[in-house]
Design an enzyme around this catalytic site. Sequence first.
Site, PDB file in Angstrom:
ATOM      1  N   GLU A   1     -84.570 -29.875 -65.139  1.00 42.11           N
ATOM      2  CA  GLU A   1     -84.149 -31.046 -65.914  1.00 42.11           C
ATOM      3  C   GLU A   1     -83.330 -30.687 -67.155  1.00 42.11           C
ATOM      4  OE1 GLU A   1     -87.770 -33.304 -66.531  1.00 42.11           O
ATOM      5  OE2 GLU A   1     -87.971 -33.704 -64.399  1.00 42.11           O
TER       6      GLU A   1
ATOM      7  N   ASP B   1     -83.308 -30.799 -60.779  1.00 42.57           N
ATOM      8  CA  ASP B   1     -83.172 -31.977 -61.649  1.00 42.57           C
ATOM      9  C   ASP B   1     -83.455 -33.265 -60.888  1.00 42.57           C
ATOM     10  OD1 ASP B   1     -82.591 -33.456 -64.038  1.00 42.57           O
ATOM     11  OD2 ASP B   1     -81.126 -31.910 -64.572  1.00 42.57           O
TER      12      ASP B   1
ATOM     13  N   GLU C   1     -88.825 -32.726 -54.734  1.00 43.00           N
ATOM     14  CA  GLU C   1     -89.950 -33.539 -55.228  1.00 43.00           C
ATOM     15  C   GLU C   1     -89.886 -34.970 -54.697  1.00 43.00           C
ATOM     16  OE1 GLU C   1     -90.371 -33.283 -59.478  1.00 43.00           O
ATOM     17  OE2 GLU C   1     -89.795 -31.177 -59.525  1.00 43.00           O
TER      18      GLU C   1
END
Length: 983
Positions: free
Chosen positions: A455, A499, A562
């Site tokens: 991120e 990210d 994710e």
Amino acid sequence: MSSLRSLHSLLTAALLCLATLVAVPGPAHAAQPVTYDFESGTQGWAPRGDGVSVTASSELARSGTASLLVTGRSENWHGAAVAPGFAEGRTYAVTAFARAVAGESTIALTVQRTPDGGDTVYERVAAATVGDTGWVELSGRYTFTGASTDLQLYAESSDPAAAYRLDDVTITEEPGSGDGNGTSTDFETGTVQGWRARASATLAATPAAARQGGYGLAVSDRSASWDGPALDVLPVMAKGAKYTASVWVRPEEATSLGLSIERRSGDTPSYDQIAAPREVAAGQWTELKGTYTLGHDVDFLAVYVESASGTTPFAVDDFTLVHVPAVPIQRDIPALKDVLGFTIGTAVQRPQTLGEHGELLRRHFESVTPGNQLKWDATEPREGEFTFAEGDHLVDYAHANGLKVRGHTLAWHSQTPDWVFEGTKADVLRRLENHIRAVAGRYKGRLYAWDVVNEVVDENQPDGLRRSKWFQTTGLDYIRTAFRVAREVDPDAKLYINDYNTEFPRKRRALYELVKRLRTEGVPIDGVGHQLHVNIEQPHASEIEETIELIAGLGVDQQVTELDVSVYTDFVQSYPEIPAALLVKQGHRYKEIFDVFRRQSGHLNSVTLWGLADDDTWLSTFPITRLNTPLLFDDRLQAKPAYWGVADPARLEPLVHDVEVPEGTPKIDGRRDREWDLLPDVRLARNGDLSAGIQFRRSAKGLSVLAEVTDPARDGQDAVTVTVGGTDHVIRRTGPHAKGLRAHVGKTSGGYRVEALLPAGASGAGGVRLTVRDASSQDALVWAGEMTPVPAVRTTTAARGTPQIDGTVDAVWARAPEIRTATWVQGSAGATARVRTLWDAGRLHVLARVSDPRLSEESPDPWQQDSVEIFVDADNGKTKGYGDDDGQYRISFTGRRTVGGPLDPAAIEGNLTSAVRQVPGGYVVEATIGLPTAALGGDALLGFDVQVNDATGASRTAAATWSDPTGRAHLSTARWGVLGFAR
Ligand code: XIL
């Protein structure tokens, strides 16, 4: 009794004596009580301590004809001992009768044991003052945690020399104990039922604290937010089993209360939340509820109620801890790893490796990502102090079970202790290097990939870089250092930059530029990880595809790291139960996303879901606490439609889309009028090279249909079929059209455009179906919808001009047309505004003249104060939910500004400047909204709306908008109006 715990040397003697004890069959797994009545000798009881003698004597007996006589003692701890057959995790009621030979002393029953790898401990079971004139009962409870050796139960006396007798010692296993079946307490006995204070709090069962029945538990005198009532649940919970816990709480003052659990293995406590703290109003009963799976071997386990802060007293009642029996996993459905052309993985923590969860994990998945255990706060909580137990456990487990492991993550702004960022840039980089050497070094060769940095992109910064503490102290150097060191330490691991929101066009671009730049410098980035935390509506699957295709141009590996699909489009809504139709929709959403993955499998080597099943997902507490079911398996580990959307979409129930049909009369001529531009096309999921976007309008003449078809190969049999009112209308790409059908086909760059007017659909209600056929590839797109008629899309125009933002209405405003807020979303009369808009380079100016004679900002909630809200969507996305460039800008009549909308409103806060002037009968708001990401002017269109909040005293009593009639303008941009630009 002070010296009942004795010196080490003496103990050794006692232990030696114990070696001579004969273990009798204990109560272990039998519910049958074990009784020692000494009618047939000492029954396994032996002397404890030098010189002690233990005999079955018939001089005196409490029952029968004999008791156990203990003589020859010279230390408090001298006495008689037996090896009890305690079983791990079980609780026993222990009773005995004792009588002194002469005088009075305290006689106690104690358990001595040596925990594996620890020091010997002594645990009091029962004690009483015993004289020489009668038998006295000793009684207590004991829970045996297991994992110990040299277990004995013994009797001792506070008088070192006293001789005494024992009789009728009974050990009874408590019903339900150790079977992990849960428990409940309602305080109806007028007692605290085993609850105790964690520190100095006072607990009392009182009628005043009752939620129902006669009693509840009053908790007062708390010394800290964590000080409150705790209940030992070790005997009633089993490892790997799942429980729902519920408790009702009522605080004296408003506070946040939560239900937590403390577990200890050895001396190390860990704390988990069962129900995250939630706001509870003063004097109100509220339920705290959650599920918990015990993932660890523990020797202490207690649930407790705590507050987020403060020490207000509270009442507690009706605690239940209910075992949720595991349902066997389905073994007759395809294993995901067998049906996908890339590595399929999931995030795991300990509970996911146990029992049926472990079965599910091993059956479907090939790769795991430890969800939290390799993050900085878990691996190096204090500088130079590394804790790898949890990480090791998961990595060892994965290896033992043939699962690959992704490491997550070496440098992140979150879950990273503050000390990391203290001092100079050199200090920070040195700590980073140290950390990576230790963590990546520990797992060298055992993790196939690392999320080296997480991120780091912020597309709202001019340079696209997140202003994290990392960035603030080191610029880009933390990224450079992290990759360099990771490569050096573990050269075989693939190194990823990871990210979220990478499927958003501007973020995708910023990420692309960053990776390109760093790789050109030689930073060893092997791949890009797309977190892909998406929701049921947004973003469209084609955005994911565009991102993968763009990043592929960099020649790097890509993984989805994710994935989950929230059932919510905003961060406010909460379903008590997820509607079945939504789960079907989620199945289709998974299908369209996995269609992209399958098509892009040449660029994508792995997809990881952020969780195994819906019983454990981070989305149950982020961004708010609510029921969310974002994964493939439900909370009983059974396959959801989402699973079928991935494994076998043919098994999904067909999806019917809800579609709102505005009034409107586009010209049917094969050209795209501005009317169609007011709303984005509904994009149909792509099939091969065939894709399409569609729209509808209604008027008295019929249903206007638009289909923009991407299909490069022109073929006479290419066709769009619209079914409405039960009739199929076939519109061929090359014509001719059936007699009486108003339809036109236009040419577009990648395909063709169909426009048709179908009289049967005039109501804009009911079912509609579209089939797009590509004759050359034989592919088809099929889409079904249920229509709801809505009013025409409202439009306005911003004139070009620059006003002074000072609350005075400059002449320049006269150039702009005026709109009014007359759509009541609360009440039917009250404050309204006349609104004009102007624009200049990168800015939108808004004038709102509000008529509202009575002004109030008594409420602490800004939306309940007299105020004007301006809604702006830079790309007129008409999305359910807010994108990160969408904003709600609120200005109160006193000039107070608040913003809302995106998850991080701080990111758009700086866009707003304003001035307010109160005038007779109301107030004037002038505002400028900077739109750094939008191209204004020309044919550009913004999503736009204005709402006036009318407060009476401390609450809002009316509210009116220009366009959005739903009352949900703060949650969704879908029904805002449209703003265009004049030169
Ligand atoms: C989440 C975990 O799943 C939670 O258990 C934890 O409380 C917070 O972090 N993006 C990431 C992950 O990169 O590390 C986050 O994981 C979810 C968002």
